[in-house]
Design an enzyme around this catalytic site. Sequence first.
Site, mmCIF file in Angstrom:
data_model
loop_
_atom_site.group_PDB
_atom_site.id
_atom_site.type_symbol
_atom_site.label_atom_id
_atom_site.label_comp_id
_atom_site.label_asym_id
_atom_site.label_seq_id
_atom_site.Cartn_x
_atom_site.Cartn_y
_atom_site.Cartn_z
ATOM 1 N N GLN B 107 0.861 -1.176 0.000
ATOM 2 C CA GLN B 107 0.000 0.000 0.000
ATOM 3 C C GLN B 107 0.902 1.231 0.000
ATOM 4 O OE1 GLN B 107 -3.690 -0.596 0.096
ATOM 5 N NE2 GLN B 107 -2.720 -2.479 -0.639
ATOM 6 N N ARG B 127 -4.210 3.369 4.917
ATOM 7 C CA ARG B 127 -3.528 4.096 3.842
ATOM 8 C C ARG B 127 -3.980 3.570 2.479
ATOM 9 N NH1 ARG B 127 1.733 4.990 4.007
ATOM 10 N NH2 ARG B 127 1.719 4.988 6.256
ATOM 11 N N ALA B 148 -11.643 2.057 4.900
ATOM 12 C CA ALA B 148 -10.706 1.262 4.112
ATOM 13 C C ALA B 148 -9.882 2.145 3.163
ATOM 14 C CB ALA B 148 -11.470 0.196 3.333
ATOM 15 N N HIS B 149 -8.959 1.525 2.458
ATOM 16 C CA HIS B 149 -8.051 2.269 1.586
ATOM 17 C C HIS B 149 -8.782 2.974 0.438
ATOM 18 C CE1 HIS B 149 -7.006 -1.827 -0.551
ATOM 19 N NE2 HIS B 149 -8.279 -1.691 -0.375
ATOM 20 N N ASN B 150 -8.303 4.194 0.151
ATOM 21 C CA ASN B 150 -8.772 4.995 -0.979
ATOM 22 C C ASN B 150 -10.209 5.478 -0.860
ATOM 23 O OD1 ASN B 150 -6.637 2.803 -2.414
ATOM 24 N ND2 ASN B 150 -6.356 4.989 -2.830
#
Lengths: 261, 261, 261
Positions: B107, B127, B148-150
């Site tokens: 990530q 991240r 969660a990511h993004n």
Amino acid sequence: VAENPYLYFARVTQLWRRAQQQSAGPRIHPSAVVDPDAHIDPSAQIGPLCVVERGARIGAQTVLKSRVTVSEDCVVGERCILHPGVVIGADGFGFAKDGERWEKIEQLGAVRIGNDVEIGANTCIDRGALSDTVIEDGVKLDNLIQIAHNVRVGDHTVMAAQVGVSGSTLIGRHVQIGGQAGLIGHLAVADGTMIAGSTNVIEDTQPRSIQKGYVATPHLEFKRIQAVTQRLPELKRKVTDLEARLAALEQGAGAKEGRTP
Amino acid sequence: VAENPYLYFARVTQLWRRAQQQSAGPRIHPSAVVDPDAHIDPSAQIGPLCVVERGARIGAQTVLKSRVTVSEDCVVGERCILHPGVVIGADGFGFAKDGERWEKIEQLGAVRIGNDVEIGANTCIDRGALSDTVIEDGVKLDNLIQIAHNVRVGDHTVMAAQVGVSGSTLIGRHVQIGGQAGLIGHLAVADGTMIAGSTNVIEDTQPRSIQKGYVATPHLEFKRIQAVTQRLPELKRKVTDLEARLAALEQGAGAKEGRTP
Amino acid sequence: VAENPYLYFARVTQLWRRAQQQSAGPRIHPSAVVDPDAHIDPSAQIGPLCVVERGARIGAQTVLKSRVTVSEDCVVGERCILHPGVVIGADGFGFAKDGERWEKIEQLGAVRIGNDVEIGANTCIDRGALSDTVIEDGVKLDNLIQIAHNVRVGDHTVMAAQVGVSGSTLIGRHVQIGGQAGLIGHLAVADGTMIAGSTNVIEDTQPRSIQKGYVATPHLEFKRIQAVTQRLPELKRKVTDLEARLAALEQGAGAKEGRTP
């Protein structure tokens, strides 16, 4: 061209990360609290403000990021990653009723984690009551997951965030569980089962079955029920219509026969 | 009289708190582990046993309470409050299949948090994979939330405890999300959407719509379905009654015509 | 033979644990951060990397395992166990709207915890807004639970992992709540109520009632609705069949009377 572009992408990110990596820092951060009777492999890294208790074992190349607890006698395998806030080996939730009060059942087992396991931030894996809670090789757990005492999770199973698995449930290999799903205790989840997010699993599952719904039902049956549920208002209208037509018909028949129905 | 008594009350509590406040303690608690390459504004406060990693930035007047982790390269704006146990910037949950095994997707993004954001105890914000996870200005997150990511969360959006937001979902401004709600990944949640507690959102939403139910449906449709669902036993009785009356009618008609139906 | 074998088993595990116990370690671990104005009973134990803030009180024989935070002015009774990552006394989630922005309502209450309470890993109990959040004697909470501000939990109530209780809800004595259940705010949950796992409770409950379902309904009513829901496809088939039979009947009646219906 790559046969599996997603896997190819994964490998590129790993190369990039290695190229960027600065010096790894100390093997055991000076702020970590590691019991002299814990066994840390010389190639493992213990991050800032971690706690590793007496009798715990941390395998080769495993990384504990910051603020991880690994309690007494728990074992973590090789090449694992434990993210910040993870708690391995808190007491399982066990009490016996003593009149009005709850008496604690001491949790005498531990937690055993295999190789290549990754565990997300603030996830909790409780120690077993008599025998151990077991996480097998290659398992990947997201953040804020609860694994209760004496659960076993099979090789390469993955769980998204906030899943809860109750005590003594046995989960097979290559199982996939979506976020916020809940599994009651003492279940057997077969190899390759796919459980959708937010599903409540209350019965054993068949291999490679798809489980979905507020109370988990096999995927096809769920879709049939779901389709009808969505049309309930229409169904009710039809029944009301039927009642009116029938009443008219019955009245007509009664009138012809010269009597009130 | 105050035009907005609740806001007036908020201001009074702030006055009271300031009057009570004793000396603030050291700017960076000596037990915190702050990387020499982290950037801490001189007016920020870093509480006991926090971790701030290399390249992280903490803005003016921001307060990290005890035991908070802000990982490598993550940015926290001004006047934010991060409560105990918060984890900013653990790895997003990303893996590619390699035969039987899961290969880690490193990530490479970070987390960027705006100004005036408050984040509850033990909440986790991961991240991003390539780009960053973003929390905009004025967002308020309760405890034990998973971002969660993004994911991107728009200005002044609020979420109650234990909400889970899956990867790459984009949440607009002024959205309100009730406790334990779950959002699948890659959604677009429009500005001003209101999502009831425990709702599972699996489709994009319209601006200022109200989402509610085990599978989220617009509020009015949900109320219609819910109303019928509660009366299902009655509906079933009606149908059974209809069947009996129809059978009698058909038999009567058959008898009149001198034949058995 | 034991009258209550489960209780007998609990006592045996306690004996075993005591026999195994090595020296308890220091009363306050040197890595813990304890404010000089906190009150720690001489028989209490404060584990590694815990934080106990100004004005907090920890009672006799209570054990804080590793990485626990007890915030300003919060009180923990006697013989309690707080597992790793627990956060007592983070701010309750309270904001007033000020145009587009959310204004913080300072949380001026604290948390009061009785005797013989056990609290699982990474569970959060928020401080009250004006008065205190209260956990009474003998309560047992599992991991990753959220208790919001101004909640009161009565004697000997137990909650499984990942339960969420919203603000100002009053929970009686001897209540049992299954994993991942959610309770909205300002409810009164009567003594002895049993709430099944994953149930959403949105109304006050009757003493010793059983609550179950996506929207909680009394157990018997839920079973009736659930039974019909499972047979919805069959119900729909019946209605379709009824329509056909009625149409034929109506056509027959119309034909006899020399007109089309």
